[in-house]
Design a protein around this motif. Structure first.
Motif, PDB file in Angstrom:
ATOM      1  N   TYR A 652      -6.204   6.434 101.384  1.00  0.00           N
ATOM      2  CA  TYR A 652      -6.023   5.041 102.097  1.00  0.00           C
ATOM      3  C   TYR A 652      -4.767   4.193 101.132  1.00  0.00           C
ATOM      4  O   TYR A 652      -4.695   4.634 100.020  1.00  0.00           O
ATOM      5  CB  TYR A 652      -7.503   4.054 101.864  1.00  0.00           C
ATOM      6  N   LEU A 695     -17.105   3.168 102.994  1.00  0.00           N
ATOM      7  CA  LEU A 695     -16.310   3.809 104.017  1.00  0.00           C
ATOM      8  C   LEU A 695     -16.970   4.937 104.762  1.00  0.00           C
ATOM      9  O   LEU A 695     -16.296   5.688 105.652  1.00  0.00           O
ATOM     10  CB  LEU A 695     -14.852   4.088 103.403  1.00  0.00           C
ATOM     11  N   LEU A 735      -3.673  -2.414 113.831  1.00  0.00           N
ATOM     12  CA  LEU A 735      -4.523  -1.921 114.263  1.00  0.00           C
ATOM     13  C   LEU A 735      -5.174  -2.833 115.531  1.00  0.00           C
ATOM     14  O   LEU A 735      -6.251  -3.600 115.077  1.00  0.00           O
ATOM     15  CB  LEU A 735      -6.011  -1.375 113.371  1.00  0.00           C
ATOM     16  N   THR A 740     -10.801  -0.296 117.006  1.00  0.00           N
ATOM     17  CA  THR A 740     -10.619   0.089 115.670  1.00  0.00           C
ATOM     18  C   THR A 740     -10.537  -1.265 114.584  1.00  0.00           C
ATOM     19  O   THR A 740     -10.168  -1.032 113.616  1.00  0.00           O
ATOM     20  CB  THR A 740      -9.290   1.014 115.122  1.00  0.00           C
ATOM     21  N   GLY A 743     -13.630  -2.325 110.816  1.00  0.00           N
ATOM     22  CA  GLY A 743     -13.586  -1.819 109.364  1.00  0.00           C
ATOM     23  C   GLY A 743     -12.671  -2.899 108.605  1.00  0.00           C
ATOM     24  O   GLY A 743     -12.048  -3.702 109.030  1.00  0.00           O
ATOM     25  N   PRO A 744     -12.698  -2.936 107.265  1.00  0.00           N
ATOM     26  CA  PRO A 744     -12.152  -3.622 106.366  1.00  0.00           C
ATOM     27  C   PRO A 744     -10.547  -3.219 106.347  1.00  0.00           C
ATOM     28  O   PRO A 744     -10.142  -2.672 105.314  1.00  0.00           O
ATOM     29  CB  PRO A 744     -12.871  -3.240 105.163  1.00  0.00           C
ATOM     30  N   PHE A 745      -9.918  -3.226 107.476  1.00  0.00           N
ATOM     31  CA  PHE A 745      -8.359  -2.715 107.269  1.00  0.00           C
ATOM     32  C   PHE A 745      -7.517  -3.703 107.799  1.00  0.00           C
ATOM     33  O   PHE A 745      -7.831  -4.455 108.992  1.00  0.00           O
ATOM     34  CB  PHE A 745      -8.420  -1.339 108.194  1.00  0.00           C
ATOM     35  N   ALA A 748      -2.502   0.091 109.723  1.00  0.00           N
ATOM     36  CA  ALA A 748      -2.467   1.560 109.458  1.00  0.00           C
ATOM     37  C   ALA A 748      -1.164   1.661 108.950  1.00  0.00           C
ATOM     38  O   ALA A 748       0.047   0.874 109.294  1.00  0.00           O
ATOM     39  CB  ALA A 748      -2.992   2.540 110.657  1.00  0.00           C
ATOM     40  N   SER A 757      -2.592   6.641 107.504  1.00  0.00           N
ATOM     41  CA  SER A 757      -3.724   6.276 106.644  1.00  0.00           C
ATOM     42  C   SER A 757      -3.866   4.956 106.726  1.00  0.00           C
ATOM     43  O   SER A 757      -2.988   4.032 107.313  1.00  0.00           O
ATOM     44  CB  SER A 757      -2.791   6.325 105.109  1.00  0.00           C
ATOM     45  N   LEU A 758      -4.977   4.409 106.607  1.00  0.00           N
ATOM     46  CA  LEU A 758      -5.446   3.071 107.120  1.00  0.00           C
ATOM     47  C   LEU A 758      -4.902   2.211 105.711  1.00  0.00           C
ATOM     48  O   LEU A 758      -5.058   2.778 104.384  1.00  0.00           O
ATOM     49  CB  LEU A 758      -6.740   2.891 107.172  1.00  0.00           C
TER      50      LEU A 758
END
Lengths: 778, 185
Positions: A652, A695, A735, A740, A743-745, A748, A757-758
């Motif tokens: 990550y 995660l 993203l 998708t 999540g905490p992203f 990418a 990788s995120l």
């Protein structure tokens, strides 16, 4: 006619008009605040020029609605300029509204919508200013002459007097005298265009267009000359127009004679413009020149003694036709003079405001075909307009280049293990290093093309604050600091709305009414300061107001009401954390919803927009003394440095900007406080977040993990990761599909080896740090 | 069956004739549907060829934590990041027994201007069938909710389930599935 206009010209006009209108807006607000009459005058001139330029360009494109309205506004403004009407709030209201209407019209044109008509009441208000009616209601006392309704163009009322000498002082009624400056600018403007047209007229392909354009130009120049009672020039221009009309049908043999004489007329017009600036009127024995032009226009050859004897230059023909005595030192070519003209004009009008730059652009905008011919000699052209789309695609390409470079560098590192000859490896490493450096420079270069000064935003806000002050009946003073700070275009765009919301909040909720301020022992006028500066790879924008500040108790009560927190929890929260509630959607402490604010939307917009920019908002406030809202955003949004970390089986990226330090916690220093693992870091307690469980990663446990300490504002959290891979420039890919996004992203990126990788969204991780643990405990 | 009706455009035909050697032409009187067929679990599915952007061999899929369970992750498609859906999970089929891993493919489709990939056990063929042999879906088809079944094509020896991609990938439906999966847990 608007429909016939070349779309690219139209686009140029719209862009330029947009800029001028922004400037108008800013100038008008400054004007209202300015107490110094001399400076007021200067600003009025600048405003007038900007409006005039818009009008001029609009009339070129035949945008009737815009012209009609701009004209009315200009008339009103002219009265102000001459000091016949005082700058009052009411007058300014009308003028500012006019700018809004104008902006609306430009916007409609931009969107290919029909242009709205000017509202009648506004037109009436403008006319009232123009004619001086109802003005006494505002300030009384001002002496006015109700008869003078200045017209910039078209009014013609005088009989030309015979002129004998070459130069005489210009005698004009006061109201016309005022417009001489514009006359000079117009003449120079038209002259420059004629130069281009004459050039185009030499080749058969563009001759017809050029001729048509010159007929138009001659028409407008003729009117102006007539208006200023310049009989010689009027006649010359009439002959010029006649010749231009026949230009397309003129046989080639006559063309040279004709064109050089047209250039001569243009030269005389230039001289007149120059003289006008000094308050002089020129006259010449022009009859021969006019006769010869006329006969050429009718297709008659000149006498052999005269035909072709002009030695290809303007001076030659002027001497030949007896207009002036031959001047040996005169320049033999027209081009350099054009250049001089423009600079003269700029210098002569004695101004440094961008309105003149706008004038300069005009020429280019109107004659795109001719600009190449000019390019060699013009010095003014130091900027070019580039479509944003092109810069965008450049940036994308650079982004991909950075990715490929990363892959390449990764490969070179692997090659070290391949037992290749030492020299090959060294060459390789050298090339790779060079590539790295060049790509870096290229990236910076491309990014800089997209940078724009914050002034583009900041200059809009005096108007916002002024309107706020009017509506809330408060006294507000806006200070702008550091508006030359440059940021990426996309940052600029996303920053626009949040800043308006923050400023409105400051004005509406922050600064108190004058009575309350005086009662609190403050100055009557509230100050709002908007400042910007570079801080490393970040831009820091701060909005400060010296208002009543945030009230922890009120905010806390409201937060409990909204279910954002509980009584018990509230007690444990720091002031900063309580202030943060203002960013929650639908959160408002205002007792009543006004037109301006109070619906609890604004600060939510601030938070989401800043989050989009990977930025951070901080609030600090002292009750009774004021509030500061600080925004920190990375300079660019597309590429950023990140630390790549390994969690479980995957890698990550953590944005470097939010990493404060990386430590390796010893088992002994890790404790648990009510289920929340924490570690002692120097003299503070740092909450830890196990990324593996956050995660849902699996894989062999690593007993010796790293804590990546990240921070948002004052909050710090240690992210427990299994390994550190290293620092890398990552290209952020959104993203944004709906699958998708959970999540905490924040996006990418593509790694050196081509895998994805995120990028961890630190803000979200910190926000959910507490709740996640609670869930785990439950 | 409007989506696949467009698949009979002549240019598309020409393109696919070059693209595949296993082009099967069926006798027909009515409209021609041009389809790509693939296998997930024990069923054979088909989608209109025009919606298929490309078919890739299995590649590294990066898992996205906290996305719906039927999202396998994201892939790097020549610099673009696109999500990949696991059709088995989407259809509520059991995982495992995917056959020969070498046959697994990612089909990348463009649906309502979004690019999305999904994994299938194996891609069969490109085929053309007449629209008259497609029947509306029965109320329930072998474990697949019939919402996104456009119809069933009867071939000589087998049944082909024609999928409606827009419904398959529509957000509202996905949330329902997401909920269903969660409550099942």
């Amino acid at each position: 006619m608007a429909g016939d206009v070349d779309p690219s010209l139209m686009q140029d006009f719209l862009t330029e008009a947009g800029e001028l209108i922004e400037q108008l807006d800013a100038d008008l607000v400054r004007l209202e605040q300015e107490k110094d009459t001399a400076k007021q005058q200067e600003m009025l001139n600048s405003v007038f020029r900007a409006l005039h330029t818009v009008k001029g360009a609009a009339s070129f494109l035949g945008l009737e609605e815009v012209i009609r309205f701009a004209h009315a506004a200009e008339d009103a403004l002219n009265r102000l300029r001459k000091g016949e009407v005082a700058v009052t709030q009411r007058v300014m209201d009308s003028l500012l509204r006019s700018v809004d209407v104008l902006r609306g019209q430009i916007d409609s044109l931009n969107n290919n919508e029909p242009v709205e008509q000017c509202p009648d009441d506004l037109l009436k208000a403008l006319r009232a200013i123009t004619t001086g009616e109802s003005q006494s209601a505002d300030d009384g006392g001002q002496s006015t002459t109700a008869d003078s309704q200045p017209q910039v163009q078209g009014a013609q009322s005088t009989e030309p007097e015979p002129i004998q000498s070459n130069a005489r002082p210009l005698k004009l009624p006061a109201q016309k005298q005022d417009l001489v400056e514009f006359m000079v600018a117009d003449l120079n403007d038209a002259g420059a265009q004629i130069d281009q047209c004459l050039e185009q007229a030499r080749s058969a392909g563009t001759r017809t267009d050029a001729a048509e354009h010159m007929v138009e130009l001659a028409d407008s120049m003729g009117k102006t000359a007539d208006f200023f009672e310049l009989p010689d020039l009027t006649q010359l221009i009439a002959a010029f127009g006649g010749a231009a009309a026949k230009l397309a049908d003129t046989p080639d043999v006559l063309l040279d004679d004709m064109l050089v004489r047209m250039a001569a007329v243009r030269e005389l017009a230039r001289q007149q413009a120059e003289a006008l600036d000094k308050g002089l009127v020129l006259s010449w024995p022009t009859q021969t020149l006019i006769d010869r032009l006329n006969s050429l226009a009718q297709g008659q050859k000149l006498d052999d003694a005269v035909a072709g004897k002009h030695s290809q230059c303007v001076e030659g023909v002027l001497a030949l036709d007896g207009v002036v005595a031959a001047q040996p030192t005169a320049p033999s070519n027209n081009q350099p003079q054009v250049k001089q003209d423009t600079s003269d004009a700029a210098g002569a009008s004695g101004s440094t405001d961008p309105g003149d730059a706008g004038d300069g652009n005009d020429n280019n905008a109107k004659n795109p075909g001719a600009s190449s011919a000019k390019a060699g000699t013009t010095v003014a052209e130091q900027t070019i307009r580039v479509e944003v789309g092109r810069l965008e695609s450049l940036l994308n390409l650079v982004g991909q280049l950075v990715l490929t470079k990363n892959r390449f560098l990764g490969m070179t590192r692997k090659m070290r293990d391949l037992h290749l000859p030492h020299e090959t490896l060294e060459d390789m490493a050298q090339a790779a290093g060079e590539l790295d450096r060049l790509t870096g420079n290229l990236q910076v270069g491309v990014m800089r093309t997209r940078m724009q000064p914050l002034a583009k935003l900041f200059d809009r806000y005096p108007r916002v604050i002024r309107d706020m002050a009017r509506m809330t009946e408060k006294k507000l003073n806006l200070e702008l600091v550091g508006k030359d700070t440059e940021v990426d275009k996309s940052v600029l765009e996303l920053l626009a709305d949040p800043l308006v919301h923050i400023l409105r909040n400051s004005a509406d909720h922050g600064v108190e009414s004058p009575q309350k301020r005086i009662a609190a022992g403050k100055s009557e006028t509230g100050t709002i300061r908007l400042s910007a500066e570079h801080q490393g790879s970040h831009v820091r924008v701060e909005v400060y107001d010296d208002g009543k500040g945030l009230d922890r108790d009120v905010l806390g009560r409201k937060a409990i009401e909204k279910g954002l927190t509980t009584q018990d929890e509230l007690a444990t929260l720091s002031d900063d954390e309580v202030f943060r509630f203002i960013f929650a959607a639908g959160f408002s402490t205002a007792e009543k919803v006004s037109d301006l604010s109070g619906r609890g939307v604004g600060m939510d917009v601030v938070r989401t927009n800043i989050a989009k920019l990977n930025g951070v908002v901080n609030v600090s406030s002292v009750k009774g003394e004021g509030t500061t809202i600080e925004i920190l955003i990375p300079l660019t949004v597309a590429i950023m440095p990140a630390m790549v970390v390994g969690v479980g089986m995957h890698l990550y990226a953590v944005p470097l900007q939010s990493i404060i330090e990386i430590v390796r916690p010893e088992a002994a220093s890790v404790h648990s406080v009510s289920g929340q693992p924490v570690m002692r870091l120097r003299d503070a307690v740092l909450p830890l977040l196990d990324m593996r469980s956050r995660l849902g990663e699996i894989g062999p446990e690593n007993g010796n993990r790293f804590a990546v300490v990240v921070g948002v504002g004052q909050q710090r959290v240690g992210l427990l990761v299994d390994k550190l891979i290293g620092q890398q420039e990552v290209v952020i890919k959104p993203l944004d599909d709906e699958y998708t996004t959970g999540g905490p992203f924040s996006g990418a990126t593509i790694r050196e080896d081509g895998d994805v990788s995120l990028i961890l969204d630190v803000v979200q991780l910190i926000r959910t740090a507490g709740t996640g643990q609670e869930k785990a405990a439950a | 069956m409007s989506t696949s009706a467009t698949a009979t455009a002549p240019s598309a035909q020409a393109a696919t004739e070059n693209a595949t050697q296993r082009d099967t032409v069926r006798q027909t009187d009515g409209e021609l549907l041009q389809l790509v067929s693939f296998v997930v679990g024990n069923e054979e599915f088909a989608i209109p060829i025009l919606s298929v952007q490309e078919i890739n061999r299995m590649m590294q899929i990066t898992r996205v934590p906290q996305s719906p369970p039927f999202i396998e992750g994201v892939i790097n498609l020549r610099g673009k990041i696109i999500p990949v859906m696991d059709l088995r999970k989407r259809f509520g089929m059991k995982a495992g027994d995917a056959g020969n891993d070498n046959d697994n493919r990612i089909i990348v489709v463009e649906v309502a201007s979004r690019v999305i990939g999904f994994t299938v056990d194996r891609v069969n063929e490109v085929l053309r069938i007449g629209s008259e042999i497609v029947e509306p879906p029965p109320s329930m088809v072998a474990g697949v909710e019939s919402d996104y079944v456009e119809g069933v094509g009867k071939l000589d020896d087998r049944l082909l389930i024609l999928l409606n991609l827009e419904r398959l990938f529509s957000g509202a439906d996905l949330q329902k599935v997401d909920q269903a999966v969660k409550t099942a847990k």
